[in-house]
Scaffold this motif. Structure first.
Motif, PDB file in Angstrom:
ATOM      1  N   VAL A 107      29.710  33.281  54.095  1.00 35.56           N
ATOM      2  CA  VAL A 107      30.964  32.671  54.558  1.00 35.56           C
ATOM      3  C   VAL A 107      31.658  31.927  53.421  1.00 35.56           C
ATOM      4  CG1 VAL A 107      31.886  30.849  56.069  1.00 35.56           C
ATOM      5  CG2 VAL A 107      30.317  32.575  56.990  1.00 35.56           C
ATOM      6  N   ALA A 108      30.884  31.375  52.498  1.00 36.63           N
ATOM      7  CA  ALA A 108      31.459  30.619  51.380  1.00 36.63           C
ATOM      8  C   ALA A 108      32.283  31.498  50.445  1.00 36.63           C
ATOM      9  CB  ALA A 108      30.352  29.918  50.601  1.00 36.63           C
ATOM     10  N   ILE A 109      32.008  32.787  50.410  1.00 37.97           N
ATOM     11  CA  ILE A 109      32.730  33.667  49.471  1.00 37.97           C
ATOM     12  C   ILE A 109      34.219  33.722  49.818  1.00 37.97           C
ATOM     13  CG2 ILE A 109      32.909  36.000  48.518  1.00 37.97           C
ATOM     14  CD1 ILE A 109      29.789  36.187  49.142  1.00 37.97           C
ATOM     15  N   PRO A 110      34.614  34.243  50.984  1.00 43.89           N
ATOM     16  CA  PRO A 110      36.054  34.264  51.280  1.00 43.89           C
ATOM     17  C   PRO A 110      36.625  32.862  51.486  1.00 43.89           C
ATOM     18  CG  PRO A 110      34.818  35.035  53.190  1.00 43.89           C
ATOM     19  CD  PRO A 110      33.838  34.896  52.047  1.00 43.89           C
ATOM     20  N   SER A 111      35.789  31.921  51.918  1.00 43.59           N
ATOM     21  CA  SER A 111      36.276  30.548  52.120  1.00 43.59           C
ATOM     22  C   SER A 111      36.708  29.921  50.799  1.00 43.59           C
ATOM     23  CB  SER A 111      35.192  29.694  52.773  1.00 43.59           C
ATOM     24  OG  SER A 111      34.873  30.192  54.048  1.00 43.59           O
ATOM     25  N   ASN A 112      35.928  30.119  49.735  1.00 43.41           N
ATOM     26  CA  ASN A 112      36.300  29.580  48.426  1.00 43.41           C
ATOM     27  C   ASN A 112      37.517  30.281  47.847  1.00 43.41           C
ATOM     28  OD1 ASN A 112      34.610  27.326  47.492  1.00 43.41           O
ATOM     29  ND2 ASN A 112      32.949  28.733  47.927  1.00 43.41           N
ATOM     30  N   ASP A 127      43.625  26.791  36.743  1.00 45.37           N
ATOM     31  CA  ASP A 127      42.268  26.344  36.418  1.00 45.37           C
ATOM     32  C   ASP A 127      41.487  25.972  37.678  1.00 45.37           C
ATOM     33  OD1 ASP A 127      42.660  26.766  33.724  1.00 45.37           O
ATOM     34  OD2 ASP A 127      43.062  24.652  33.264  1.00 45.37           O
ATOM     35  N   GLU A 128      42.162  25.286  38.605  1.00 42.90           N
ATOM     36  CA  GLU A 128      41.488  24.931  39.850  1.00 42.90           C
ATOM     37  C   GLU A 128      41.162  26.177  40.668  1.00 42.90           C
ATOM     38  OE1 GLU A 128      42.924  20.599  41.244  1.00 42.90           O
ATOM     39  OE2 GLU A 128      44.544  22.057  40.956  1.00 42.90           O
ATOM     40  N   TYR A 129      42.087  27.129  40.691  1.00 37.72           N
ATOM     41  CA  TYR A 129      41.844  28.362  41.441  1.00 37.72           C
ATOM     42  C   TYR A 129      40.664  29.124  40.842  1.00 37.72           C
ATOM     43  CZ  TYR A 129      42.863  32.478  44.291  1.00 37.72           C
ATOM     44  OH  TYR A 129      42.780  33.517  45.178  1.00 37.72           O
ATOM     45  N   VAL A 130      40.616  29.212  39.527  1.00 35.50           N
ATOM     46  CA  VAL A 130      39.503  29.889  38.860  1.00 35.50           C
ATOM     47  C   VAL A 130      38.189  29.188  39.193  1.00 35.50           C
ATOM     48  CG1 VAL A 130      38.473  30.419  36.610  1.00 35.50           C
ATOM     49  CG2 VAL A 130      40.886  30.933  37.027  1.00 35.50           C
ATOM     50  N   TYR A 131      38.208  27.865  39.255  1.00 33.18           N
ATOM     51  CA  TYR A 131      37.003  27.115  39.616  1.00 33.18           C
ATOM     52  C   TYR A 131      36.486  27.580  40.986  1.00 33.18           C
ATOM     53  CZ  TYR A 131      34.087  23.384  41.418  1.00 33.18           C
ATOM     54  OH  TYR A 131      33.059  22.683  41.995  1.00 33.18           O
ATOM     55  N   TYR A 132      37.363  27.711  41.964  1.00 31.43           N
ATOM     56  CA  TYR A 132      36.947  28.131  43.296  1.00 31.43           C
ATOM     57  C   TYR A 132      36.518  29.596  43.323  1.00 31.43           C
ATOM     58  CZ  TYR A 132      37.906  23.694  45.388  1.00 31.43           C
ATOM     59  OH  TYR A 132      37.835  22.358  45.711  1.00 31.43           O
TER      60      TYR A 132
END
Length: 146
Positions: free
Chosen positions: A73-78, A89-94
């Motif tokens: 669930v964390a995959i599409p959630s992130n 940069d924040e998007y790449v972090y997620y």
């Protein structure tokens, strides 16, 4: 083959469990994270993990089953959460967090198969989905970093 997630009938050539396809195909404009194929494929992976873990033994109810489901669930959630940030940069972090969860899912799938909680065929089908998802995540990360 039986009922899948949400009561949907399992079907599809070579599909051992709920065999959804991404919601859209082709390349169009991206207005939401829901338009991203990588997010859509992540949702399909979650469906597959839920169907397979439904068959795990009861003793795994508080161990491997919820851990594998949470990681999936964390995959599409992130991917979705990162979309909400304004900086690349924040998007790449997620996206990196999504990929970390994906690697966790892969490891737990292998463990489940080695413990005879799923067949080798089921493992291979899920790992094929994780491999595709990993390549797409890496590609998206690279495109955002260039």
């Amino acid at each position: 083959m039986g009922e899948g997630v949400g009561g949907k009938r399992e079907e599809g050539i070579g599909c051992l469990f709920q065999c959804s396809e991404p919601f859209t195909s082709g390349r169009g404009s991206v207005e939401s994270y829901r338009d991203l194929e990588v997010w859509q494929r992540g949702i399909v992976l979650v469906e597959g993990v839920y169907v397979v873990t439904d068959e795990f033994p009861d003793q795994e109810q508080y161990e491997l089953t919820p851990q594998l489901r949470r990681a999936a669930v964390a995959i599409p959630s992130n991917i979705a959460e990162g979309w909400g940030y304004s900086s690349r940069d924040e998007y790449v972090y997620y996206l990196e967090q999504a990929r970390s969860s994906l690697l966790e899912v892969e490891t737990q799938i292998i463990i489940a198969e080695r413990l005879s909680y799923m067949t080798e065929e089921m493992r291979n089908e899920l790992l094929q989905k994780t491999t595709t998802e990993s390549k797409m995540l890496l590609s998206l990360m690279r495109s955002l970093q260039s």
